[in-house]
Design a protein around this motif. Structure first.
Motif, PDB file in Angstrom:
ATOM      1  N   GLN A 160      -5.171  -9.608  -1.472  1.00 41.02           N
ATOM      2  CA  GLN A 160      -5.549  -8.312  -0.899  1.00 41.02           C
ATOM      3  C   GLN A 160      -4.885  -7.183  -1.679  1.00 41.02           C
ATOM      4  OE1 GLN A 160      -7.803  -7.409   1.712  1.00 41.02           O
ATOM      5  NE2 GLN A 160      -7.408  -5.510   0.586  1.00 41.02           N
TER       6      GLN A 160
ATOM      7  N   ARG B   7      -6.779  -2.888  -7.862  1.00 45.55           N
ATOM      8  CA  ARG B   7      -7.981  -2.707  -8.684  1.00 45.55           C
ATOM      9  C   ARG B   7      -8.818  -1.524  -8.204  1.00 45.55           C
ATOM     10  NH1 ARG B   7      -8.308  -8.599  -8.071  1.00 45.55           N
ATOM     11  NH2 ARG B   7      -7.533  -9.586  -9.972  1.00 45.55           N
ATOM     12  N   ASN B   8      -8.752  -1.250  -6.904  1.00 44.55           N
ATOM     13  CA  ASN B   8      -9.534  -0.149  -6.329  1.00 44.55           C
ATOM     14  C   ASN B   8      -8.771   1.174  -6.300  1.00 44.55           C
ATOM     15  OD1 ASN B   8     -11.680  -1.890  -5.821  1.00 44.55           O
ATOM     16  ND2 ASN B   8     -10.976  -2.381  -3.757  1.00 44.55           N
ATOM     17  N   SER B   9      -7.564   1.196  -6.862  1.00 45.16           N
ATOM     18  CA  SER B   9      -6.710   2.391  -6.746  1.00 45.16           C
ATOM     19  C   SER B   9      -7.133   3.546  -7.638  1.00 45.16           C
ATOM     20  CB  SER B   9      -5.259   2.007  -7.087  1.00 45.16           C
ATOM     21  OG  SER B   9      -5.140   1.685  -8.474  1.00 45.16           O
ATOM     22  N   GLY B  10      -7.935   3.247  -8.664  1.00 47.59           N
ATOM     23  CA  GLY B  10      -8.294   4.286  -9.620  1.00 47.59           C
ATOM     24  C   GLY B  10      -7.291   4.417 -10.754  1.00 47.59           C
TER      25      GLY B  10
ATOM     26  N   GLU C 170      -6.659  -6.615  -4.887  1.00 44.77           N
ATOM     27  CA  GLU C 170      -7.870  -5.822  -4.671  1.00 44.77           C
ATOM     28  C   GLU C 170      -7.538  -4.344  -4.462  1.00 44.77           C
ATOM     29  OE1 GLU C 170     -11.671  -5.616  -1.568  1.00 44.77           O
ATOM     30  OE2 GLU C 170     -10.445  -7.431  -1.662  1.00 44.77           O
ATOM     31  N   ASP C 171      -6.488  -4.082  -3.687  1.00 42.46           N
ATOM     32  CA  ASP C 171      -6.084  -2.687  -3.455  1.00 42.46           C
ATOM     33  C   ASP C 171      -5.717  -2.004  -4.771  1.00 42.46           C
ATOM     34  OD1 ASP C 171      -6.443  -3.033  -0.736  1.00 42.46           O
ATOM     35  OD2 ASP C 171      -4.301  -3.347  -0.307  1.00 42.46           O
TER      36      ASP C 171
ATOM     37  N   LYS D 261      -0.263   6.927  -6.584  1.00 40.22           N
ATOM     38  CA  LYS D 261      -1.399   7.817  -6.777  1.00 40.22           C
ATOM     39  C   LYS D 261      -0.998   9.269  -6.542  1.00 40.22           C
ATOM     40  CE  LYS D 261      -5.223   6.390  -4.734  1.00 40.22           C
ATOM     41  NZ  LYS D 261      -6.078   5.757  -3.693  1.00 40.22           N
TER      42      LYS D 261
ATOM     43  N   TRP E 227      -4.285  -0.846 -14.409  1.00 43.56           N
ATOM     44  CA  TRP E 227      -3.567  -1.933 -13.740  1.00 43.56           C
ATOM     45  C   TRP E 227      -3.520  -3.186 -14.598  1.00 43.56           C
ATOM     46  CZ3 TRP E 227      -6.548  -6.271 -13.285  1.00 43.56           C
ATOM     47  CH2 TRP E 227      -7.936  -6.091 -13.291  1.00 43.56           C
TER      48      TRP E 227
ATOM     49  N   ARG F 148       0.829  -1.213   0.000  1.00 41.27           N
ATOM     50  CA  ARG F 148       0.000   0.000   0.000  1.00 41.27           C
ATOM     51  C   ARG F 148       0.860   1.259   0.000  1.00 41.27           C
ATOM     52  NH1 ARG F 148      -4.649  -2.198   4.280  1.00 41.27           N
ATOM     53  NH2 ARG F 148      -5.903  -3.270   2.679  1.00 41.27           N
TER      54      ARG F 148
END
Length: 288
Positions: free
Chosen positions: A121, A127-130, A124-125, A91, A133, A84
């Motif tokens: 996990q 894919r959800n980062s905006g 998933e992080d 980002k 990917w 993360r």
């Protein structure tokens, strides 16, 4: 386009940088390493990046368009926050795309599963980062088996708990070629690929080694419990348990998955025999 490769001093990171150098200019590649001196030999710009330090990556990812995140080697729960740190720094710096080196395997039922869970996990992080990917799920590296060949020869056998389970072996060089394409080609964005070769048994692995090395190794299966005891006595509790979990997963069929390698790399994956031959040629050459 500026591309950064994390953990670039490691075996996989090095293979990816070398593959990138075939397809893009050195000035477009940044190697990130916890100890920068260990990545100087790659011939590209090197920046410091410790997965435990968000500040390192805030600096390391400046002016980067695409980052290759090599999965960390720490304990599973520590890896999630370490990854993360890279995702959040990406980002903040306006990175457009993350490519992640995940892994094939079962999320439950063996001692390797916690590692797989932590990788899922991070998937998933990401894919959800905006961000754009791509996720590669690596097969088991064949190199550790070949690095262990002197022991196999001494003992006259390959012995583990995989039994008749099939493993889709790959190699770091094969992965390097695939990840270079995933980094450079936009057509892969938003996809998850199993980066694996053909499924073979341990007996077939022994046969390939025998053919290339002119050895007479047999494969002998042992129980999961016996193998775990043996691995822990040699490698310690943490690593011995993890290694046992990998072979238990092979035994259970968790590594016998469909390969997306050709779609990712634009060519078929090399056979297990070809992987052994290439390793042998390189190993012999380096010894001279």
């Amino acid at each position: 386009m500026n591309i950064a490769v994390t953990s670039a001093s490691g075996h996989l990171g090095t293979a990816i940088v070398k593959a990138l150098l075939k397809d893009t200019k050195a000035e477009n590649i940044v190697a990130i390493a916890r100890t920068p001196e260990k990545a100087k030999h790659l011939g590209v710009e090197v920046r410091k990046g410790d997965y435990n330090s968000r500040e390192d990556f805030d600096a390391a990812l400046k002016d980067i368009d695409v980052v290759l995140l090599v999965s960390g080697m720490d304990e599973p729960q520590k890896r999630i926050q370490q990854h993360r740190n890279v995702i959040e720094a990406a980002k903040q710096n306006g990175v457009q795309k993350i490519v992640y080196t995940s892994i094939v395997g079962a999320e439950e039922n063996n001692a390797f599963s916690p590692v797989v869970q932590s990788n899922r996990q991070t998937e998933e992080d990401i894919r959800n980062s905006g961000l754009q990917w791509v996720i590669g799920r690596n097969g088991i590296y064949i190199e550790p088996d070949l690095e262990y060949i002197d022991t196999y020869v001494k003992e006259g056998e390959i012995r583990n708990c995989a039994d008749d389970g099939k493993c889709t072996y790959t190699s770091r060089e094969e992965l390097g070629d695939a990840y270079a394409k995933l980094l450079l080609e936009e057509k892969h964005n938003g996809k998850t690929y199993n980066l694996v070769g053909d499924a073979i048994t341990q007996k077939q692995l022994a046969e390939a080694i025998n053919k290339v090395y002119d050895t007479t190794l047999d494969y002998n299966a042992v129980s999961i419990e016996a193998y775990k005891t043996d691995r822990i006595s040699e490698l310690g509790e943490f690593l011995g348990t993890i290694i046992t979990g990998i072979y238990e997963g092979i035994r259970n069929g968790d590594n016998n998955v469909h390969s997306d390698y050709a779609e990712a790399a634009g060519r078929p994956h090399k056979s297990a025999l070809q992987l052994v031959e290439r390793y042998h040629q390189t190993h012999v050459k380096n010894k001279k």
